[in-house]
Design a protein around this motif. Sequence first.
Motif, short mmCIF file in Angstrom:
data_model
loop_
_atom_site.label_atom_id
_atom_site.label_comp_id
_atom_site.label_asym_id
_atom_site.label_seq_id
_atom_site.Cartn_x
_atom_site.Cartn_y
_atom_site.Cartn_z
N SER A 184 0.82 -1.20 0.00
CA SER A 184 0.00 0.00 0.00
C SER A 184 0.86 1.26 0.00
O SER A 184 0.59 2.22 -0.74
N ALA A 185 1.92 1.26 0.80
CA ALA A 185 2.80 2.42 0.87
C ALA A 185 3.54 2.63 -0.46
O ALA A 185 3.71 3.77 -0.91
N ILE A 186 3.97 1.55 -1.10
CA ILE A 186 4.67 1.66 -2.38
C ILE A 186 3.70 2.17 -3.45
O ILE A 186 4.05 3.04 -4.26
N ASP A 187 2.48 1.63 -3.47
CA ASP A 187 1.47 2.13 -4.40
C ASP A 187 1.28 3.64 -4.24
O ASP A 187 1.21 4.38 -5.23
N ASP A 188 1.18 4.10 -3.00
CA ASP A 188 0.97 5.53 -2.74
C ASP A 188 2.13 6.36 -3.28
O ASP A 188 1.93 7.43 -3.88
N GLU A 189 3.37 5.88 -3.06
CA GLU A 189 4.54 6.62 -3.52
C GLU A 189 4.58 6.69 -5.05
O GLU A 189 4.93 7.72 -5.63
N ILE A 190 4.22 5.60 -5.71
CA ILE A 190 4.22 5.58 -7.18
C ILE A 190 3.16 6.54 -7.71
O ILE A 190 3.43 7.32 -8.65
N ARG A 191 1.98 6.53 -7.13
CA ARG A 191 0.92 7.44 -7.60
C ARG A 191 1.33 8.90 -7.44
O ARG A 191 1.07 9.73 -8.31
N LYS A 192 1.97 9.22 -6.33
CA LYS A 192 2.43 10.59 -6.12
C LYS A 192 3.47 10.97 -7.17
O LYS A 192 3.50 12.11 -7.66
N SER A 193 4.33 10.02 -7.52
CA SER A 193 5.36 10.28 -8.51
C SER A 193 4.76 10.52 -9.89
O SER A 193 5.16 11.45 -10.59
N VAL A 194 3.79 9.70 -10.28
CA VAL A 194 3.13 9.88 -11.58
C VAL A 194 2.44 11.24 -11.64
O VAL A 194 2.55 11.97 -12.64
N LYS A 195 1.75 11.60 -10.57
CA LYS A 195 1.07 12.89 -10.53
C LYS A 195 2.07 14.03 -10.65
O LYS A 195 1.84 15.02 -11.37
N TYR A 196 3.21 13.90 -9.97
CA TYR A 196 4.23 14.95 -10.04
C TYR A 196 4.74 15.11 -11.48
O TYR A 196 4.89 16.23 -11.97
N SER A 197 4.98 13.99 -12.14
CA SER A 197 5.53 14.05 -13.50
C SER A 197 4.59 14.74 -14.46
O SER A 197 5.02 15.55 -15.30
N PHE A 198 3.30 14.48 -14.37
CA PHE A 198 2.35 15.13 -15.26
C PHE A 198 2.24 16.63 -14.96
O PHE A 198 1.92 17.42 -15.85
N GLY A 199 2.54 17.01 -13.74
CA GLY A 199 2.52 18.42 -13.40
C GLY A 199 3.83 19.13 -13.69
O GLY A 199 3.90 20.36 -13.61
N HIS A 200 4.88 18.37 -14.03
CA HIS A 200 6.21 18.94 -14.27
C HIS A 200 6.84 18.25 -15.48
O HIS A 200 7.97 17.78 -15.43
N PHE A 201 6.08 18.21 -16.57
CA PHE A 201 6.49 17.44 -17.75
C PHE A 201 7.88 17.85 -18.23
O PHE A 201 8.75 17.00 -18.48
N ASP A 202 8.10 19.16 -18.38
CA ASP A 202 9.38 19.63 -18.90
C ASP A 202 10.54 19.27 -17.98
O ASP A 202 11.66 19.04 -18.45
N GLU A 203 10.28 19.22 -16.69
CA GLU A 203 11.32 18.90 -15.74
C GLU A 203 11.82 17.46 -15.91
O GLU A 203 12.98 17.15 -15.64
N THR A 204 10.93 16.59 -16.36
CA THR A 204 11.29 15.18 -16.49
C THR A 204 12.12 14.89 -17.74
O THR A 204 12.83 13.89 -17.80
N LEU A 205 12.02 15.75 -18.75
CA LEU A 205 12.57 15.41 -20.07
C LEU A 205 14.08 15.16 -20.10
O LEU A 205 14.53 14.22 -20.79
N PRO A 206 14.91 15.94 -19.40
CA PRO A 206 16.36 15.63 -19.45
C PRO A 206 16.68 14.22 -18.97
O PRO A 206 17.50 13.53 -19.60
N LEU A 207 16.05 13.78 -17.91
CA LEU A 207 16.31 12.43 -17.41
C LEU A 207 15.73 11.37 -18.34
O LEU A 207 16.36 10.35 -18.63
N VAL A 208 14.52 11.62 -18.84
CA VAL A 208 13.90 10.69 -19.78
C VAL A 208 14.80 10.53 -21.01
O VAL A 208 15.07 9.41 -21.47
N ARG A 209 15.28 11.66 -21.55
CA ARG A 209 16.11 11.63 -22.74
C ARG A 209 17.44 10.92 -22.47
O ARG A 209 18.00 10.24 -23.34
N HIS A 210 17.98 11.09 -21.27
CA HIS A 210 19.27 10.49 -20.91
C HIS A 210 19.24 8.97 -21.06
O HIS A 210 20.24 8.36 -21.50
N TYR A 211 18.13 8.36 -20.72
CA TYR A 211 18.05 6.89 -20.76
C TYR A 211 17.36 6.35 -22.00
O TYR A 211 17.32 5.14 -22.21
N ALA A 212 16.82 7.22 -22.83
CA ALA A 212 16.00 6.77 -23.96
C ALA A 212 16.86 6.25 -25.10
O ALA A 212 18.02 6.63 -25.28
N GLN A 213 16.24 5.39 -25.91
CA GLN A 213 16.90 4.85 -27.09
C GLN A 213 16.84 5.84 -28.25
O GLN A 213 17.79 5.96 -29.02
#
Length: 249
Positions: A184-213
């Motif tokens: 339950s605690a892990i589920d809660d942490e994941i949901r908070k993370s997903v919500k954060y990413s959708f609210g900060h899309f541009d902030e995520t892009l450098p890390l996403v791009r770093h690992y992307a193919q």
Amino acid sequence: MKFAITPCPNDTFAFFALISKIGKNLDFEFERHDIETLNEFAFEAKYPITKLSFPAYLANRDKYELLDAGAALGIGTGPVLVARRGWSGGKVAVPGLNTTAALLYRFYAGKDAEIFPMLFSDILPAFSRNEIDAGVLIHEGRFVYKDYGLELVEDLGDYWTKKTGLPVPLGCICVRKDFAHLKSAIDDEIRKSVKYSFGHFDETLPLVRHYAQHLQEDVLHSHIVAFVNEFTYDISKIKDSLISNLLLK
């Protein structure tokens, strides 16, 4: 707790806040491997928390429990079967024998269809070297195959959804049974993370791009919006139907 994910954009995006240690209550140490490597590690129960293909989870239910958050499900879209122009059948490269991609191909072509495994990131280069004539692409590869002169034979996710009426069960997050009291605690942490990413899309892009193919921003965006969706927050209402259908295939 070690938390194993893939380098694909939807994983990096969905778990960005946890990777970056933003607003966390649990402390995760992330490792990244291609999905088939994670599937194989599950048989030895290597990671307390891990991304798995749904078929690999089903094969390891004695060791792992399924979380309700963090899953990657396609809504009428998923791995694609692509080939050179004029392909008339034969062996097909898949990104691992334990992957949903392999299951979906055999759901489409028949249980006896011939497949052989390759690292997901090696399939498109293998086309370029004229080593293969047909393959199943996942992650960003499904969005760029036309750049390699390849033709779509079938969107295997769309085929699955039309036949079953269900979203495409690509990947899930599982917790090892000795850590299941934290589900339950892990589920809660994941949901908070997903919500954060959708609210900060541009902030995520450098890390996403770093690992992307593939690094094109439109490709990364298409990948994320295709596979991070309402089911990433919660699969509890459909997981029994998904599992029942997968067990029949």
